[in-house]
Design a protein around this motif. Structure first.
Motif, short mmCIF file in Angstrom:
data_model
loop_
_atom_site.label_atom_id
_atom_site.label_comp_id
_atom_site.label_asym_id
_atom_site.label_seq_id
_atom_site.Cartn_x
_atom_site.Cartn_y
_atom_site.Cartn_z
N ARG A 61 -50.38 21.67 11.75
CA ARG A 61 -50.91 20.59 11.26
C ARG A 61 -52.19 20.41 11.43
NH1 ARG A 61 -46.37 17.29 12.47
NH2 ARG A 61 -44.62 18.02 11.33
N ALA A 62 -52.61 20.41 12.74
CA ALA A 62 -54.03 20.09 13.29
C ALA A 62 -55.00 21.10 12.81
CB ALA A 62 -53.86 19.93 14.92
N VAL A 63 -54.44 22.37 13.05
CA VAL A 63 -55.39 23.62 12.44
C VAL A 63 -55.67 23.42 10.94
CG1 VAL A 63 -55.35 26.12 12.15
CG2 VAL A 63 -54.84 24.99 14.19
N SER A 64 -54.49 23.14 10.15
CA SER A 64 -54.65 23.00 8.82
C SER A 64 -55.66 21.85 8.47
CB SER A 64 -53.36 22.51 8.00
OG SER A 64 -52.67 23.83 8.10
N ALA A 65 -55.68 20.79 9.20
CA ALA A 65 -56.55 19.39 8.88
C ALA A 65 -57.86 19.96 9.26
CB ALA A 65 -55.83 18.23 9.75
N ALA A 66 -58.04 20.68 10.29
CA ALA A 66 -59.51 20.96 10.61
C ALA A 66 -60.08 21.91 9.73
CB ALA A 66 -59.22 21.63 11.74
N LEU A 67 -59.44 22.96 8.87
CA LEU A 67 -59.62 23.62 7.82
C LEU A 67 -59.87 22.57 6.70
CD1 LEU A 67 -57.29 26.80 8.22
CD2 LEU A 67 -59.66 26.65 8.63
N GLU A 68 -59.09 21.67 6.44
CA GLU A 68 -59.80 20.87 5.44
C GLU A 68 -60.93 20.03 5.65
OE1 GLU A 68 -56.38 18.20 4.66
OE2 GLU A 68 -54.99 19.93 4.24
N ARG A 69 -61.17 19.92 6.89
CA ARG A 69 -62.50 19.00 7.23
C ARG A 69 -63.49 20.11 6.84
NH1 ARG A 69 -59.11 17.18 11.02
NH2 ARG A 69 -60.38 18.75 12.77
N ILE A 70 -63.30 21.23 7.21
CA ILE A 70 -64.27 22.09 6.81
C ILE A 70 -64.76 22.21 5.28
CG2 ILE A 70 -65.09 24.98 6.79
CD1 ILE A 70 -63.63 25.19 9.60
N ASP A 71 -63.70 22.40 4.63
CA ASP A 71 -63.82 22.17 3.09
C ASP A 71 -64.57 21.14 2.39
OD1 ASP A 71 -62.64 24.77 2.97
OD2 ASP A 71 -60.67 24.06 2.35
N ASP A 72 -64.39 20.01 3.23
CA ASP A 72 -64.92 18.73 2.61
C ASP A 72 -66.18 18.26 3.51
OD1 ASP A 72 -64.25 17.21 4.93
OD2 ASP A 72 -62.42 16.35 4.06
N GLY A 73 -66.54 19.33 4.35
CA GLY A 73 -67.84 19.06 4.87
C GLY A 73 -67.82 17.95 6.27
N SER A 74 -66.61 17.60 6.50
CA SER A 74 -66.61 16.67 7.48
C SER A 74 -66.28 17.23 9.07
CB SER A 74 -65.67 15.44 7.35
OG SER A 74 -64.22 16.02 7.24
N ARG A 93 -61.26 23.51 21.51
CA ARG A 93 -60.27 23.31 20.70
C ARG A 93 -61.06 23.23 19.35
NH1 ARG A 93 -55.50 20.96 23.27
NH2 ARG A 93 -54.99 21.22 21.18
N PRO A 94 -61.07 24.17 18.61
CA PRO A 94 -61.53 24.20 17.40
C PRO A 94 -60.93 23.11 16.33
CG PRO A 94 -60.93 26.21 17.68
CD PRO A 94 -60.41 25.59 18.84
N GLU A 95 -59.54 22.75 16.54
CA GLU A 95 -58.94 21.97 15.78
C GLU A 95 -59.36 20.35 16.06
OE1 GLU A 95 -56.22 22.63 19.12
OE2 GLU A 95 -57.77 23.63 18.22
N ALA A 96 -60.15 20.18 16.99
CA ALA A 96 -60.11 18.85 17.56
C ALA A 96 -60.64 18.01 16.40
CB ALA A 96 -61.12 18.84 18.78
N ALA A 97 -60.20 16.78 16.28
CA ALA A 97 -60.45 15.71 15.09
C ALA A 97 -61.28 14.79 15.71
CB ALA A 97 -59.10 15.27 14.54
N ARG A 98 -61.12 14.56 16.93
CA ARG A 98 -61.86 13.56 17.66
C ARG A 98 -62.97 13.70 18.77
NH1 ARG A 98 -56.67 12.11 16.37
NH2 ARG A 98 -56.56 10.15 14.92
N CYS A 99 -63.95 12.76 19.14
CA CYS A 99 -64.65 12.95 20.04
C CYS A 99 -63.65 12.71 21.40
CB CYS A 99 -66.00 12.27 20.05
SG CYS A 99 -65.36 10.00 20.01
N VAL A 100 -64.19 12.92 22.36
CA VAL A 100 -63.27 12.84 23.80
C VAL A 100 -63.14 11.30 24.12
CG1 VAL A 100 -63.52 13.06 26.22
CG2 VAL A 100 -64.78 14.65 24.82
N HIS A 101 -64.11 10.42 23.58
CA HIS A 101 -63.85 9.08 23.79
C HIS A 101 -62.81 8.60 22.97
CE1 HIS A 101 -64.74 4.77 24.60
NE2 HIS A 101 -64.79 4.58 23.31
N CYS A 102 -62.64 8.99 21.77
CA CYS A 102 -61.91 8.34 20.56
C CYS A 102 -60.55 9.16 20.94
CB CYS A 102 -61.96 8.84 19.12
SG CYS A 102 -63.50 7.52 19.01
#
Length: 110
Positions: A61-74, A93-102
């Motif tokens: 799920r995390a990997v799929s979400a990261a691919l979606e973020r690539i597609d939408d530019g985020s 962690r190429p699937e990382a969705a958050r900065c270290v702090h968050c």
């Protein structure tokens, strides 16, 4: 990390996770004559397999979400604060969705 490299790594991860999930969803315990003691062992094996499956599905799920973020530019921006996710974190962690702090805040909430 540039989007092309990230996409290649994420798609490779996704393919590997798909293979693992297929293996884990197969019958983990062959049907055979077993003693009551063996049945208890089968249960712990099944629990272990289920735990590995849960991790693999969450990772996918995390990997799929990261691919979606690539597609939408985020991709490369924290989903919580919007700041850039450090390249070193994305390399590890190429699937990382958050900065270290968050991410630390997210883990403390759990």
């Amino acid at each position: 990390m540039d989007d092309t490299t990230a996409r290649e790594r994420l798609e490779s991860m996704q393919a590997e996770l798909d293979r693992s999930i297929r293996v884990l969803t197969g019958d983990p315990v062959a049907v055979r004559d077993r003693s009551a003691a063996d049945a208890g062992s089968d249960l712990t094996d099944a629990d272990r397999v289920q735990a590995m499956l849960d991790v693999a599905v969450a990772q996918r799920r995390a990997v799929s979400a990261a691919l979606e973020r690539i597609d939408d530019g985020s991709y490369g921006r924290c989903v919580d604060c919007g700041k850039p996710v450090p390249d070193g974190r994305l390399e590890a962690r190429p699937e990382a969705a958050r900065c270290v702090h968050c991410q630390a805040k997210q883990e403390r909430r759990r």
